[in-house]
Each structure stands twice: as structure tokens, then as C-alpha cells.
Design an enzyme around this catalytic site. Structure first.
Site, PDB file in Angstrom:
ATOM      1  CB  THR A 187       1.208  26.009  54.814  1.00 28.01           C
ATOM      2  OG1 THR A 187       0.615  25.071  53.917  1.00 28.01           O
ATOM      3  CG2 THR A 187       1.484  27.305  54.069  1.00 28.01           C
ATOM      4  CB  VAL A 201     -12.383  23.848  57.874  1.00 28.66           C
ATOM      5  CG1 VAL A 201     -12.275  22.503  58.579  1.00 28.66           C
ATOM      6  CG2 VAL A 201     -13.156  23.707  56.568  1.00 28.66           C
ATOM      7  CG  ASP A 203     -11.983  39.571  55.894  1.00 25.12           C
ATOM      8  OD1 ASP A 203     -11.431  38.622  55.314  1.00 25.12           O
ATOM      9  OD2 ASP A 203     -11.795  39.847  57.091  1.00 25.12           O
ATOM     10  CB  SER A 252     -16.960  29.731  51.435  1.00 28.49           C
ATOM     11  OG  SER A 252     -15.947  30.248  52.285  1.00 28.49           O
ATOM     12  CB  VAL A 305     -10.554  33.828  63.232  1.00 29.24           C
ATOM     13  CG1 VAL A 305     -11.738  32.939  62.941  1.00 29.24           C
ATOM     14  CG2 VAL A 305     -10.905  34.831  64.311  1.00 29.24           C
ATOM     15  CG  ASP A 317       6.233  22.880  45.144  1.00 28.89           C
ATOM     16  OD1 ASP A 317       5.134  23.060  44.561  1.00 28.89           O
ATOM     17  OD2 ASP A 317       6.814  23.772  45.788  1.00 28.89           O
ATOM     18  CE1 TYR A 328      -7.079  30.046  48.978  1.00 27.69           C
ATOM     19  CE2 TYR A 328      -9.181  31.014  49.639  1.00 27.69           C
ATOM     20  CZ  TYR A 328      -8.334  29.924  49.567  1.00 27.69           C
ATOM     21  OH  TYR A 328      -8.734  28.706  50.053  1.00 27.69           O
TER      22      TYR A 328
END
Length: 332
Positions: free
Chosen positions: A46, A185, A293, A132, A199, A67, A155
Site C-alpha cells: 500500500t 488522519v 462503519d 479508533s 474519504v 514484509d 480490522y
């Protein structure tokens, strides 16, 4: 508050895992500019090579392409290191729902490898990116570190397990650890592309192209968005604190304010319209809510203020202005 105001003494060797990622590369830039030696460990799953290209020729910078799922790679990266800032992970709630096995292998197995390597190489302190998402279905607002709910995604489970492992390594092996629960963040170098883009950069790039941003749900979900410079400050404070009571625990890393997505888009349109007034006329599209969410997110930052001396330098508006300027200038 910047690094110089913290009283930073630039002579440390610091390993940043995930150092080619958004947060990792910003930490690298700040710490390199203050005279430290930086080792970056990244497998570029990523992370982005363009995030670190300006560091590659720096005499105090070393890149290890590898890795964290490989213990020997972790040992090599930890050799001779004073501090570890562990940012490497597979982020994103939707990604973990689509592929929980890989998220677990990286975020739990890789995390454990890093703890073992840090212990064996006698690293002074291990600071890691918590999340969070650990607060799960807790309805309490603001979120206080010692009150959490049930996780809502694979996650979130992986990030909570990180905290449990860190605590065990502190109590059992004497490894100093500090977890930083990041709250949404954003800022320069954050990737606006891909299925799991955050987002704010995603909305910025859509609006820049006069495309309608898609909000999941009705736009009433709210978040405690946190500018990257506040996150850098917290990592440095966690690394350098000499308060014994401030280590082997977790902290919220946030602003302590929240905004809903409708008002967030309105602010982005306002700041972007200085470059192109047509952006104000772009419509918003509303889609279904995303599985996993959390409806509302708001952090208490009192513990970080009291124990580490945290003082956010950027509120949401200041951070958004800087981020928008960076995206407009640097990304097409």
C-alpha cells in the site's frame, strides 16, 4: 507545537515500518529534517515509492524492502535501532471484511513479529499505530481510552489484538510500548485512488475533476478528523517522554472535535472553489451505508494532553486548507 518546541535532540536511529505510506512518509520527512537516522521497512503493498523518492539519496536514510510477515526481515530492520514507529498495516474496514485472512496475517502476525524483533534487539521503545476502530459499538461520546465496545469488523479486531499483545510484551518482557489510536488522519501524501481510499483525499480529487462525491449513508455520520501534523507531534511525544507513567498504555490521537460528512463536503467545496468556482455547483450523491462503519466518532484527548503534553497545532479548517492546497498543487 513542532518537533523543535518539544525539545527534540536529533541523534536517534528510528525504524519506521510502513515508511512509504501516508503517515510513515510524513514521519520520515519530519524526523529526517531534524537530524535523525531513519530506516524504512515497507513491502509497497500500500506504500508508494513516490512518497519516499526525495529521501533515497539522503545519507541518513536507508530503505529495506521487505514484509513484516517475515521475522528475519523484522530482526534485520530492528538491528541497532533506538525507537520503532510501527505504522505498517493493512488498513480499511471494507478491505478486512472482503479479506479477513490477509488483514489478520499482516496486522496481527506481522505485528507480533515486530514485537519479538524489537524485544530481541533491545529496542528502547515501540510506538505503534492503534486505531479508533477499537471502540467498536460503544455509544459513549467522547471516546475515552479505557472504555471500549465490541469490534465491528475484522480490522477492528486486529487493532485491538495489537493492544493486547503490546501490553503482554510490556509486562512479560519489559519492552516499553505506546499505542496511538488514530482518528481519521488526513493530509499531504494521502493516496486519493483505489477502492480503499480515505474519504477526504477521495472527495478532494473528485471535486477537483467536477465529479460528484458519493457519501455512504445520508451524510449524518460524523468523524473526528485529525491533521497529519498533529499525528507527527504525538509520535514524537510518545517516543521521547521520560514519564514512566506515560508508557505501556494507549492514547487517542485526534482533535477532540467532530464534523458530519455533509458539512465536511461543504468545507471542501468552499476551499477548492478558490481554484475553480465551478466546484461549488457540484452535486453530492448518496449511497448505502457501509458495513462495519461506526456512526459517530469523537475522541477525548485529555489523557494525551495530561500525560504527554499534546497540543494540536491544526484544527480541522486549518488542516483542510493545507491539504487542499497540497492536492491541488501536487496531484492531477
Amino acid at each position: 507545537m513542532n518537533i523543535s518546541e518539544i525539545g527534540f535532540k536529533p541523534h536517534y536511529t528510528i525504524l519506521i515500518t510502513g515508511g512509504a505510506g501516508f503517515i510513515g512518509s510524513n514521519l520520515t520527512e519530519s524526523l529526517l529534517n531534524n537530524g535523525n537516522k531513519i530506516i524504512c521497512l515497507d513491502n509497497f503493498s500500500t506504500g508508494r515509492k513516490e512518497n519516499i523518492k526525495t529521501f533515497l539519496s539522503h545519507p541518513n536514510y536507508r530503505l529495506i524492502e521487505g514484509d513484516i510477515r517475515n521475522l528475519e526481515v523484522c530482526r534485520k530492520a530492528c538491528s541497532g535501532v533506538d525507537y520503532i514507529l510501527h505504522q505498517a498495516a493493512l488498513g480499511s474496514v471494507p478491505r478486512s471484511i472482503n479479506d479477513p485472512i490477509t488483514s489478520n496475517e499482516v496486522n496481527v502476525g506481522g505485528f507480533l513479529n515486530m514485537l519479538v524483533a524489537a524485544r530481541d534487539e533491545k529496542v528502547k521503545r515501540f510506538i505503534y499505530a492503534a486505531s479508533s476502530s477499537t471502540y467498536g459499538d460503544s455509544k459513549n461520546l467522547p471516546k475515552v481510552e479505557d472504555i471500549i465496545g465490541q469490534p465491528l469488523s475484522p480490522y477492528a479486531i486486529t487493532k485491538y489484538v495489537n493492544e493486547l499483545y503490546a501490553k503482554i510484551f510490556s509486562t512479560t518482557y519489559g519492552l516499553e510500548t505506546i499505542g496511538l489510536r488514530y482518528f481519521n488522519v488526513f493530509g499531504r501524501k494521502q493516496d486519493p485512488n483505489g477502492a480503499y481510499a480515505a474519504v477526504i483525499p477521495k472527495f478532494v480529487m473528485q471535486l477537483k475533476k467536477l465529479e460528484s462525491p458519493v457519501i455512504n449513508g445520508d451524510g449524518s455520520y460524523s468523524r473526528d478528523f485529525t491533521y497529519i501534523d498533529n499525528v507527527i507531534q504525538m509520535n514524537v511525544l510518545a517516543m521521547l517522554t521520560d514519564n514512566e507513567k506515560a508508557v505501556n498504555t494507549v492514547y487517542n490521537v485526534a482533535l477532540g472535535n467532530r464534523i458530519d460528512l455533509n458539512n465536511l463536503v461543504a468545507l471542501l467545496k468552499k476551499y477548492l472553489s478558490q481554484f475553480n468556482p465551478k466546484i461549488m455547483d457540484v452535486n453530492i450523491i448518496y449511497g448505502p451505508s457501509r458495513e462495519g462503519d461506526v456512526p459517530h466518532s469523537l475522541a477525548s484527548i485529555e489523557k494525551a494532553k495530561k500525560m504527554l503534553g499534546y497540543k494540536p497545532t491544526h484544527n480541522l479548517e486549518e488542516g483542510l486548507k493545507e491539504a487542499v492546497d497540497w492536492y491541488w498543487e501536487n496531484l492531477k
